[in-house]
Design a protein around this motif. Sequence first.
Motif: not given
Length: 473
Positions: A230, A375, A377, A397
Amino acid sequence: MLSTSMNEIPVIREDLEASFRQGVTRPLEWRRHQLLQLARMAQDHAEEWLQAIAADLGRPIAETHAIEIGPVVERAIISVAKLETWTAPKVLTDVVPDWQKSWKPTIYRAAKGVALIIGPWNYPMILTLQPLSAAIAAGCCVVVKPSEHAPRFASLLAKLLPQYLDPLAFRVVLGGPDVGTRMMEYRWDHVFFTGGEKIGRIVAEAAGKLLTPVTLELGGKSPVIIDSNYDIKLAAKRILWGKIANCGQLCVSPDHVFIPREKQDEFITALKECYNQFFPNGALGSGLIGHIVNGTHFNRLKSLLSRTQGTIVLGGQTDDKLGMEPTIVADVTVNDSLMEEELFGPILPILPVKSIQEAISRIRSGPHPLMMYVFTDDQEIKKNVLANTISGQITFNDTLSELSVAELPFGGVGASGFGYGNLRHGFETFTYLRSSIDMPRDAEQSLELRYPPFTEEKIVFLGKATYMDIPDN
């Protein structure tokens, strides 16, 4: 701050009980008016609320506008618009079998009665008036006890509330633990408590003796997990912002961070850059961050920090006005002093780990947190965390922003609490499901099979459900 006489408490309870039984709170139009009055009380005296909360907590006015006064106004107005929908009886003729449709099976949302709301000091306005708004919408009478640790707010509430809300249904009681203890000796129809786990246990035990339903909004150590892939700078900015809100005195404040060991130094560098952006002249005395609420909590935090085996890489300074710098501590272990209890202050321990799985295992080994922050993706990591951890909420996030989504339920699980207090979820907390049928006279012929004597034919009919087909896996 004046304290309510112990002798007044049972009288207040009896007066509100009488008002509820007389139906004072029942009309929807009355409830709408009280909700709008609550919004007006918050809005008309915004400057006084700002000053009172600043005096109690030293918090910047921007935070108080965004997190306390504004949401009280907005959510009261939303509740007015939604009230008819929330209170509408639900007729179940579309889901019951045909032979039960004529019974008019219906679910009503009925007010529980006289509620007690015990508010906290850290966000005294929203965390006291939000459940009050829900209780008003539900049609309850309410006694509100604000925290004695936010005395200016409590005094202002005691002054303004009877000017705006109907005193036949809503009262404020002031005082410390002795008053709170005495109040829990009486039967309430619901108790809504926001605070720490220690007092939450006392409230739950006292409520249990009288079989009083209770909502506990507690807290705990809300962990952060950072995926090495991240954006570390973005994560640092969002985490530090969440940590400094109300000087870390928030039940969902990021409590500690799990990060892959090889990314710890990069994360620390990013935190320092963000700190310098937020506080170009330093945090202490800047007016950009609040102070610790009182000497007891201040000394507790100093003690935890003095015993840490980690390395302080940022901050650590205090002043004689209960100010404490945002403080970052690196290389913290799970057995460190900073991991003993919920920090509830501007200290952020960093726990380097070998992998995301190690972080998940550490989190699973402790009490269920009120909030988790992750956090990443990576959708597989998100699925892994969701499947293998338990928490009241989980935010991906960002930090704190989930609190602004009023339509989401907010509450804990296990040691972090249980029950909900905002908008429809709060309305449902202060009501109960009252089921009903209305059996028509002409249904009697179909009911004959239930009456004795029980013939073979009746037994076969009444046993149909017992011997119905069970599907294969």
